[in-house]
Motif scaffolding. Structure first.
Motif, PDB file in Angstrom:
ATOM      1  N   ALA A  60      -3.160  -3.844  -1.515  1.00 46.45           N
ATOM      2  CA  ALA A  60      -3.380  -5.087   0.049  1.00 46.45           C
ATOM      3  C   ALA A  60      -4.774  -5.533   0.553  1.00 46.45           C
ATOM      4  O   ALA A  60      -4.890  -5.821   1.180  1.00 46.45           O
ATOM      5  CB  ALA A  60      -3.017  -4.254   1.419  1.00 46.45           C
ATOM      6  N   ILE A  67      -1.773  -2.451   7.573  1.00 46.07           N
ATOM      7  CA  ILE A  67      -0.976  -3.532   6.924  1.00 46.07           C
ATOM      8  C   ILE A  67       0.153  -3.436   8.193  1.00 46.07           C
ATOM      9  O   ILE A  67       0.412  -4.716   8.636  1.00 46.07           O
ATOM     10  CB  ILE A  67      -0.625  -3.032   6.108  1.00 46.07           C
ATOM     11  CG1 ILE A  67      -1.283  -3.219   5.078  1.00 46.07           C
ATOM     12  CG2 ILE A  67       1.089  -4.131   6.131  1.00 46.07           C
ATOM     13  CD1 ILE A  67      -1.196  -2.581   3.387  1.00 46.07           C
ATOM     14  N   ARG A  70      -0.640  -5.530  11.374  1.00 46.49           N
ATOM     15  CA  ARG A  70      -1.058  -7.017  11.356  1.00 46.49           C
ATOM     16  C   ARG A  70       0.277  -7.764  10.883  1.00 46.49           C
ATOM     17  O   ARG A  70       0.646  -8.812  11.273  1.00 46.49           O
ATOM     18  CB  ARG A  70      -2.173  -7.749  10.045  1.00 46.49           C
ATOM     19  CG  ARG A  70      -3.301  -7.409  10.386  1.00 46.49           C
ATOM     20  CD  ARG A  70      -4.239  -8.759   9.236  1.00 46.49           C
ATOM     21  NE  ARG A  70      -5.693  -7.682   9.373  1.00 46.49           N
ATOM     22  CZ  ARG A  70      -6.656  -8.171   8.454  1.00 46.49           C
ATOM     23  NH1 ARG A  70      -6.631  -8.335   7.391  1.00 46.49           N
ATOM     24  NH2 ARG A  70      -7.758  -7.127   9.226  1.00 46.49           N
ATOM     25  N   PHE A  71       1.087  -6.791   9.866  1.00 51.58           N
ATOM     26  CA  PHE A  71       2.039  -7.932   9.622  1.00 51.58           C
ATOM     27  C   PHE A  71       4.155  -6.470   9.428  1.00 51.58           C
ATOM     28  O   PHE A  71       4.896  -7.828   9.212  1.00 51.58           O
ATOM     29  CB  PHE A  71       2.272  -7.399   7.917  1.00 51.58           C
ATOM     30  CG  PHE A  71       1.009  -8.734   7.535  1.00 51.58           C
ATOM     31  CD1 PHE A  71       0.805  -9.540   7.354  1.00 51.58           C
ATOM     32  CD2 PHE A  71      -0.316  -7.262   6.794  1.00 51.58           C
ATOM     33  CE1 PHE A  71      -0.492 -10.182   6.991  1.00 51.58           C
ATOM     34  CE2 PHE A  71      -1.140  -8.321   6.404  1.00 51.58           C
ATOM     35  CZ  PHE A  71      -0.923  -9.731   6.717  1.00 51.58           C
ATOM     36  N   GLU A  73       6.053  -3.611   9.648  1.00 50.73           N
ATOM     37  CA  GLU A  73       6.583  -2.127   8.977  1.00 50.73           C
ATOM     38  C   GLU A  73       7.804  -2.861   7.787  1.00 50.73           C
ATOM     39  O   GLU A  73       7.641  -2.091   6.952  1.00 50.73           O
ATOM     40  CB  GLU A  73       7.812  -1.040   9.817  1.00 50.73           C
ATOM     41  CG  GLU A  73       8.071   0.281   9.211  1.00 50.73           C
ATOM     42  CD  GLU A  73       8.593   1.496   9.710  1.00 50.73           C
ATOM     43  OE1 GLU A  73       9.374   2.613   8.657  1.00 50.73           O
ATOM     44  OE2 GLU A  73       9.092   1.106  10.922  1.00 50.73           O
ATOM     45  N   ASP A  74       8.321  -3.352   8.491  1.00 48.61           N
ATOM     46  CA  ASP A  74       9.462  -4.562   7.021  1.00 48.61           C
ATOM     47  C   ASP A  74       8.394  -5.054   6.016  1.00 48.61           C
ATOM     48  O   ASP A  74       8.556  -4.762   5.050  1.00 48.61           O
ATOM     49  CB  ASP A  74      10.087  -5.079   7.209  1.00 48.61           C
ATOM     50  CG  ASP A  74      11.278  -5.210   8.256  1.00 48.61           C
ATOM     51  OD1 ASP A  74      11.685  -3.867   8.403  1.00 48.61           O
ATOM     52  OD2 ASP A  74      11.832  -5.384   9.606  1.00 48.61           O
ATOM     53  N   TYR A  75       7.718  -5.461   6.274  1.00 49.45           N
ATOM     54  CA  TYR A  75       6.499  -6.386   5.393  1.00 49.45           C
ATOM     55  C   TYR A  75       6.205  -4.834   3.816  1.00 49.45           C
ATOM     56  O   TYR A  75       5.594  -5.056   2.859  1.00 49.45           O
ATOM     57  CB  TYR A  75       5.185  -6.686   5.609  1.00 49.45           C
ATOM     58  CG  TYR A  75       4.427  -8.197   5.048  1.00 49.45           C
ATOM     59  CD1 TYR A  75       4.200  -8.606   4.387  1.00 49.45           C
ATOM     60  CD2 TYR A  75       2.640  -6.619   5.181  1.00 49.45           C
ATOM     61  CE1 TYR A  75       3.096  -9.329   3.409  1.00 49.45           C
ATOM     62  CE2 TYR A  75       2.500  -7.343   3.888  1.00 49.45           C
ATOM     63  CZ  TYR A  75       2.322  -8.611   3.102  1.00 49.45           C
ATOM     64  OH  TYR A  75       1.378  -8.963   2.279  1.00 49.45           O
ATOM     65  N   PHE A  76       5.383  -4.243   5.211  1.00 49.87           N
ATOM     66  CA  PHE A  76       5.223  -2.488   4.668  1.00 49.87           C
ATOM     67  C   PHE A  76       5.134  -2.005   3.370  1.00 49.87           C
ATOM     68  O   PHE A  76       5.473  -0.941   2.064  1.00 49.87           O
ATOM     69  CB  PHE A  76       4.582  -1.490   5.285  1.00 49.87           C
ATOM     70  CG  PHE A  76       3.706  -0.629   4.894  1.00 49.87           C
ATOM     71  CD1 PHE A  76       2.535   0.162   4.341  1.00 49.87           C
ATOM     72  CD2 PHE A  76       5.086   0.811   4.724  1.00 49.87           C
ATOM     73  CE1 PHE A  76       2.032   1.016   3.599  1.00 49.87           C
ATOM     74  CE2 PHE A  76       3.971   1.902   4.461  1.00 49.87           C
ATOM     75  CZ  PHE A  76       3.576   2.094   3.698  1.00 49.87           C
ATOM     76  N   ARG A  77       6.757  -1.856   4.363  1.00 48.36           N
ATOM     77  CA  ARG A  77       7.989  -1.200   3.126  1.00 48.36           C
ATOM     78  C   ARG A  77       7.866  -2.291   1.821  1.00 48.36           C
ATOM     79  O   ARG A  77       8.746  -1.613   0.796  1.00 48.36           O
ATOM     80  CB  ARG A  77       8.720  -0.992   4.522  1.00 48.36           C
ATOM     81  CG  ARG A  77       9.166   0.031   5.038  1.00 48.36           C
ATOM     82  CD  ARG A  77       8.776   1.242   4.634  1.00 48.36           C
ATOM     83  NE  ARG A  77       8.499   2.343   6.194  1.00 48.36           N
ATOM     84  CZ  ARG A  77       7.652   3.327   5.797  1.00 48.36           C
ATOM     85  NH1 ARG A  77       7.210   3.594   4.308  1.00 48.36           N
ATOM     86  NH2 ARG A  77       7.679   4.105   6.831  1.00 48.36           N
ATOM     87  N   ASP A  78       7.838  -3.657   1.975  1.00 50.32           N
ATOM     88  CA  ASP A  78       8.654  -3.860   1.081  1.00 50.32           C
ATOM     89  C   ASP A  78       7.033  -3.994   0.289  1.00 50.32           C
ATOM     90  O   ASP A  78       7.367  -3.725  -1.048  1.00 50.32           O
ATOM     91  CB  ASP A  78       8.641  -5.105   1.069  1.00 50.32           C
ATOM     92  CG  ASP A  78       9.260  -6.401   0.005  1.00 50.32           C
ATOM     93  OD1 ASP A  78       9.659  -5.902  -0.652  1.00 50.32           O
ATOM     94  OD2 ASP A  78       7.572  -7.227  -0.840  1.00 50.32           O
ATOM     95  N   GLY A  79       5.647  -4.349   0.286  1.00 55.34           N
ATOM     96  CA  GLY A  79       4.810  -3.858  -0.396  1.00 55.34           C
ATOM     97  C   GLY A  79       4.782  -2.585  -0.996  1.00 55.34           C
ATOM     98  O   GLY A  79       4.450  -2.174  -2.712  1.00 55.34           O
TER      99      GLY A  79
END
Length: 187
Positions: A60, A67, A70-71, A73-79
């Motif tokens: 990232a 992360i 800005r985006f 927890e859901d975005y983080f977990r997907d990454g």
């Protein structure tokens, strides 16, 4: 290819007697020592070590806290799921995951089917002491660390219990925890 278990351990002098043919994945709450123990386990078994959180930050080009900020927890977990899937493509290595990685259904299924999952555990009081040394943990930013960790343990421990092995470290020396993991892997 050299069998990492086919050698004497420094502490016991016994042969481990088991071939590692897939990744060893360390799971557990934040502060339990997945990275520190993972590095020592990998060294003892002559395997590569990788920290999933470090790989996420590289991918990232942001710190995990950034992360989350800005985006979300859901975005983080997907990454995180995608990075762990990539790491699982290697057969023999030790992987330390973030505390919430195993909570994702897809990530958990991948780990359970393609790796040996090892749940590192410790008493909450010990974890609170460890995590209070640094302020880099996004889930602890908005509340009392003890309360948050107790809530996380209540939710996560039943899921962590799905791991192939459960090893409690508490305040034991890291090398003892490593040896306990090796004993668990022998079974």
């Amino acid at each position: 290819m050299k069998d990492p278990f086919d050698r004497s351990t420094e502490e016991s002098g016994e042969k481990c007697g088991k071939v590692i043919d897939k990744p060893l994945v360390l799971i557990g709450l934040m502060g339990v020592g997945k990275t520190t123990v993972g590095r020592r386990l990998a060294k003892k078994l002559n395997l590569p070590f990788v920290d999933a959180d470090e790989e996420i930050e590289k991918a990232a080009d942001l710190k995990i806290a950034e992360i989350f900020e800005r985006f979300g927890e859901d975005y983080f977990r997907d990454g995180e799921r995608r990075v762990i899937a990539r790491l699982m493509e290697e057969d023999r290595q030790v992987i330390a995951t973030g505390g919430g990685a195993f909570m994702n259904d897809e990530t958990r299924e991948l780990i359970l089917s393609k790796a040996t999952a090892i749940w590192l555990d410790a008493d909450i009081d010990i974890l609170v002491n460890r995590v209070s040394r640094r302020d880099t943990r996004p889930l602890l930013k908005n509340g009392d660390p003890e309360t948050i960790l107790r809530d996380l343990a209540a939710k996560r421990n039943p899921v962590y219990a799905m791991a192939h092995h459960h090893v409690t470290g508490n305040d034991a020396p890291h090398d003892l925890t490593v040896n306990n993991i090796i004993k668990a892997l022998r079974k």
